[in-house]
Design a protein around this motif. Structure first.
Motif, short mmCIF file in Angstrom:
data_model
loop_
_atom_site.label_atom_id
_atom_site.label_comp_id
_atom_site.label_asym_id
_atom_site.label_seq_id
_atom_site.Cartn_x
_atom_site.Cartn_y
_atom_site.Cartn_z
N SER A 109 49.18 57.39 -47.63
CA SER A 109 48.99 56.61 -46.41
C SER A 109 49.91 55.41 -46.44
O SER A 109 50.55 55.11 -47.47
CB SER A 109 47.54 56.14 -46.31
N LYS A 110 49.99 54.72 -45.33
CA LYS A 110 50.81 53.50 -45.27
C LYS A 110 50.33 52.49 -46.30
O LYS A 110 51.14 51.90 -47.02
CB LYS A 110 50.75 52.91 -43.87
N GLN A 165 53.34 62.78 -37.79
CA GLN A 165 52.41 61.87 -38.45
C GLN A 165 52.27 62.12 -39.94
O GLN A 165 51.64 61.32 -40.65
CB GLN A 165 51.03 61.94 -37.79
N SER A 166 52.85 63.21 -40.44
CA SER A 166 52.76 63.53 -41.86
C SER A 166 53.96 63.04 -42.65
O SER A 166 54.14 63.40 -43.81
CB SER A 166 52.60 65.05 -42.05
N LEU A 202 53.71 62.79 -46.53
CA LEU A 202 52.41 62.17 -46.77
C LEU A 202 51.31 63.16 -47.10
O LEU A 202 50.35 62.81 -47.79
CB LEU A 202 51.98 61.38 -45.52
N CYS A 225 57.28 50.10 -43.54
CA CYS A 225 56.76 51.47 -43.49
C CYS A 225 56.47 51.84 -42.04
O CYS A 225 55.65 51.20 -41.37
CB CYS A 225 55.49 51.58 -44.34
N ALA A 230 56.24 59.37 -43.44
CA ALA A 230 56.47 57.93 -43.28
C ALA A 230 57.94 57.64 -43.56
O ALA A 230 58.55 58.27 -44.42
CB ALA A 230 55.59 57.13 -44.24
N ASN A 275 52.76 58.51 -30.99
CA ASN A 275 52.99 57.44 -31.97
C ASN A 275 54.34 57.59 -32.67
O ASN A 275 54.62 56.82 -33.60
CB ASN A 275 51.87 57.45 -33.01
N LEU A 298 55.30 54.81 -39.40
CA LEU A 298 54.61 56.10 -39.29
C LEU A 298 55.04 56.83 -38.04
O LEU A 298 55.55 56.23 -37.08
CB LEU A 298 53.10 55.89 -39.29
#
Length: 448
Positions: free
Chosen positions: A146-147, A105-106, A84, A24, A108, A71, A26
């Motif tokens: 989430s992860k 970030q939204s 996500l 996974c 995965a 990230n 992100l």
């Protein structure tokens, strides 16, 4: 693979979690305040892109510096992108990435390990489990995945060879669905173009569209709606109403029909849920008694009446079907009976839905904020081009023929979606094994 076998698994299948058989990854978003982070050549996937389903490119771009400063991670294909967050449809929606990209970030990205799980199989598996993924979200309706949540999602796996065959079958029907969607989109665009041409140029005596005004100015005259053929008039809707009383109505209002007077069975009371763009939906949820219908007979609808929504989504228009029987309109719609000897209800309905002269007229005179409305005078003063009635008939004939082609493709699309849902339920649960299906197909091919 750490396998904790579930009960009643098909023979040869194993049970595990996504965290055991996939990675996974992100994403992240570079600072929007640093211009040097944006507009580079690194593909960057935003949340809404997950609805593309099969992603060969995305519009977003960041720079290599933006990638290093956030990230976001550049990830090679294939991977399964999972939305996500979001209150809409994005959370839990999946797509298959077929190009190297990074994400915000939204989203995965799940990459199958290849030894126990194929990424294409994972895509179809999670696509089927949309509601389940949303239910697993933390924080309720405003929550997200989430992860940790994704890695804990259980998954039942057939052998790799069977995964490959299942994915191939579902890929094939996905391709057929996409091709049919493309046909529907193209036909709708053709219909819009034909509608514009017919309502501005019409059909000449030879049965063909008149040449455009720029090519044959002697065939046209100026009007409040622009250039129109010389044989045409411009009429206000008030001039085209039928000889019924009232020809234009909305209601009943107030004490004329109280909520407690509605019954579970009886004669339908129509509302905005029955009126869709070009389509009447005969799904009745409100009823009155025959006695109440008689009292409110002035609000009765007739075949080929125009119904226009005036609350909620304003301006949707359809025709009342021929087999309507006895039914009443409601205060959330306008119902209009035209003089059908003078004007085609079908052409009027299409113009209410699509023509810029009607839509512009409505937009200039809408009332209210979030709940807009259309006034009686706005409707009555709506201008429509009025060709000779026989020419209207020919125009309607051509448009209906194209609409029938669209309807056939839409029906085909619905059947393909239904077929896909059935195949997913069978093949992704092991209820029907793909190996016997292939053997049966081979046997049929051999006997052909």
């Amino acid at each position: 693979m750490s396998s904790h076998l579930a009960t009643n698994l098909p023979v040869g299948w194993s049970s595990t979690t996504l965290g055991q058989v996939s990675e996974c990854i992100l994403g992240g978003t570079p600072s929007t305040e640093v211009r040097q982070f944006w507009g580079g050549d690194v593909p960057w996937m935003a949340s809404g892109d997950v609805h593309l389903r099969r992603i060969t490119d995305v519009p977003g771009r960041i720079t290599a510096l933006g990638l290093r400063s956030s990230n976001a991670t550049l990830t090679s294909p294939p991977a399964v992108a999972v939305g996500l967050a979001g209150q809409g449809k994005t959370r839990g929606t999946v797509a298959l990435t077929l190009c190297t990209l990074s994400t915000n970030q939204s989203i995965a990205l799940l990459k199958a390990n290849g030894s126990d799980l194929r990424t294409d199989y994972l895509f179809h598996n999670l696509d089927r489990r949309y509601e389940e993924l949303r239910a697993r979200s933390s924080g309720g309706g405003r929550g997200g995945l989430s992860k940790a949540i994704l890695e804990a999602v259980p998954i039942e796996l057939p052998p790799l060879g069977e995964q490959q065959k299942v994915a191939q079958i579902l890929d094939t029907i996905d391709t057929a669905i996409h091709e049919t969607e493309t046909i529907v989109t193209k036909l709708k665009a053709i219909k819009q173009g034909l509608l514009h041409d017919l309502l501005t140029r019409g059909i000449a005596a030879n049965g063909e569209l008149r040449p455009p005004q720029a090519e044959a100015p002697h065939l046209y005259k100026e009007s409040p709606l622009g250039w129109i053929p010389k044989e045409w008039d411009i009429k206000q809707l008030a001039e085209l109403l039928g000889d019924v009383d009232p020809a234009m109505r909305s209601g009943p209002f107030g004490s004329a029909l109280l909520k407690q007077e509605l019954v579970e069975t009886g004669l339908p009371l129509l509302g905005i849920d029955n009126v869709h763009t070009e389509r009447f939906v005969a799904d009745y949820t409100r009823f009155v008694t025959p006695r109440k219908f008689t009292q409110l007979a002035r609000y009765a609808v007739r075949p080929d009446d125009l119904m226009i929504t005036i609350m909620g989504t304003v301006g949707r228009c359809c025709l009342v079907p021929e087999d309507i029987g006895q039914a009443l309109s409601s205060k959330h719609t306008w119902t209009i009976s035209l003089n059908q000897q003078a004007y085609s209800p079908y052409l009027a309905m299409l113009q209410v839905n699509y023509s810029p002269w009607v839509l512009g007229h409505f937009a200039r005179d809408q009332q209210g904020g979030t709940m807009a409305a259309i006034r009686s005078e706005t409707l009555r003063s709506t201008r429509l081009p009025a060709p000779p009635r026989e020419e209207q008939r020919l125009m309607e004939e051509r448009l209906r023929e194209l609409s029938k082609r669209i309807d056939l493709e839409v029906d085909s699309l619905a059947k393909r979606h239904s077929e896909k849902a059935g195949l997913m339920d069978d093949l992704l649960t092991g209820r029907v094994r793909v190996t016997p299906l292939l053997a049966e197909a081979a046997q049929q091919q051999g006997s052909a």
